[in-house]
Write an enzyme that holds these catalytic residues in place. Structure first.
Site, PDB file in Angstrom:
ATOM      1  N   LEU A  10      40.307  36.637  45.627  1.00 58.37           N
ATOM      2  CA  LEU A  10      40.357  37.620  46.702  1.00 58.37           C
ATOM      3  C   LEU A  10      41.813  37.761  47.127  1.00 58.37           C
ATOM      4  CD1 LEU A  10      37.388  36.583  49.058  1.00 58.37           C
ATOM      5  CD2 LEU A  10      37.419  38.453  47.411  1.00 58.37           C
ATOM      6  N   ASP A  11      42.218  38.964  47.516  1.00 59.16           N
ATOM      7  CA  ASP A  11      43.558  39.148  48.069  1.00 59.16           C
ATOM      8  C   ASP A  11      43.725  38.278  49.304  1.00 59.16           C
ATOM      9  OD1 ASP A  11      43.962  41.049  46.126  1.00 59.16           O
ATOM     10  OD2 ASP A  11      43.665  42.769  47.464  1.00 59.16           O
ATOM     11  N   ARG A  12      44.966  37.943  49.577  1.00 61.40           N
ATOM     12  CA  ARG A  12      45.253  37.097  50.740  1.00 61.40           C
ATOM     13  C   ARG A  12      44.699  37.705  52.023  1.00 61.40           C
ATOM     14  NH1 ARG A  12      51.326  34.935  52.442  1.00 61.40           N
ATOM     15  NH2 ARG A  12      50.662  33.635  54.201  1.00 61.40           N
TER      16      ARG A  12
END
Length: 340
Positions: A154-156
């Site tokens: 997942l993106d930050r």
């Protein structure tokens, strides 16, 4: 994993680094299927990635006596020659508070899997200036999870369901589920504007550009891009915003964010692909981050039983939806220029 006796203790250098000795490692069933470059990262922690790839290119790493490429997958019984390398001393460990806090976000765990409701602002792993990510924090809080691996990313800035494998065998099985298209992921995204496109399949190839500062920026490109598809449907409108259900059918970098911007409905709070003016207005209303949440993930287990995990929206996102809904009612009542 079994190791042959080392030739001697590692050498301590005056600059605080350690030079490891040559080792021969026999691959067991849990390590089978792992790429050799990922294997080397775990065997030689602190060695820069570029150095590991040079070791492979020069043939200093051998599998069963032969040279291999970085993408080579190990098999049970393989003997790997791990060459000597200079290893940097480990940095400061994560704080106990950060590590214990990450444990509080675990929503499911069994002998093979761990599922997390990942908070926003936390990378899935360290690197590129980030000391500690989800992996490092969980391993620190739970030393028994030394083989913990990311099943997906997942993106930050994105919150929500993140699946991790506690065993290599579970990691291989789940990667196979992804390749077979048996994993269903659903995201909630709040976008700018009134979505009137109904249920849509956004089919737009994506190309990753690497900028000079090292950050990745993704664009829609019919010539250079890789196939990317996202199924989108309206959940509910909130004043000037629309809450969408998004199901990515492929797993490209920043896929949902770029696809929704391509559809001229950027995600609220997206500082990379979003609308600056809309983001400023949302910030005044209390939104401090990207409104993208991995709501659920589902896949069959090794016995064919369907596993389904759901992560509820965080309190800050729920609060913003309530505020946005209130703003919408106010505009409908008084009109865009106030009461009349």
């Amino acid at each position: 994993m079994q190791e042959k006796p080392p030739d001697g203790a590692n050498l301590q250098n005056s600059d605080g680094t350690t030079t490891s000795r040559v080792r021969k490692v026999t691959i067991d069933s849990e390590r089978a299927g792992q790429r050799i470059d990922n294997f080397l990262r775990s065997e030689l922690p602190g060695v820069p990635k570029g150095r590991l790839y040079r070791l492979l290119r020069r043939g200093e790493v051998r599998v069963n006596g032969g040279r291999v490429r970085a993408e080579h997958k190990l098999e049970e019984g393989d003997e790997v020659r791990v060459p000597p390398a200079r290893i940097r001393a480990e940095g400061a460990p994560p704080s106990e508070k950060m590590a214990s806090d990450m444990l509080s976000h675990v929503i499911y765990e069994d002998k093979r899997l761990l599922v997390l409701n990942k908070p926003t602002g936390v990378a899935v792993h360290g690197g590129s200036g980030i000391s500690h990510g989800v992996i490092e924090l969980l391993r620190h809080a739970r030393p028994d999870l030394k083989d913990l691996s990311l099943v997906h990313r997942l993106d930050r800035e994105t919150s929500g369901c993140l699946v991790l494998a506690k065993r290599r065998s579970a990691l291989r099985e789940l990667h196979e589920r992804f390749r077979e298209g048996l994993v269903e992921k659903n995201y909630m995204a709040l976008v700018v504007g009134d979505w009137q496109l109904g249920e849509q399949l956004i089919d737009a190839p994506l190309f990753v550009q690497n900028r000079q500062n090292g950050e990745r920026h993704v664009v829609v490109s019919g010539k250079q891009g890789k196939p990317a598809q996202t199924r989108v449907a309206l959940s509910r409108t909130y004043g000037a915003y629309s809450l969408l259900q998004c199901a990515p059918l492929t797993g490209r970098t920043h896929q949902i964010r770029v696809h929704l911007d391509h559809a001229e409905h950027p995600i609220v709070g997206d500082e990379r692909y979003g609308d600056d003016d809309a983001n400023r207005k949302a910030k005044k209303l209390g939104l401090r981050r990207l409104f993208l949440h991995a709501q659920s993930i589902a896949f069959p287990d090794s016995s064919g039983n369907e596993l389904h995990f759901t992560a509820p929206l965080a309190d800050d996102l729920e609060a913003f939806l309530a505020t946005a809904a209130g703003e919408g009612r106010c505009r409908r009542k008084h009109g865009p220029y106030g009461s009349r």
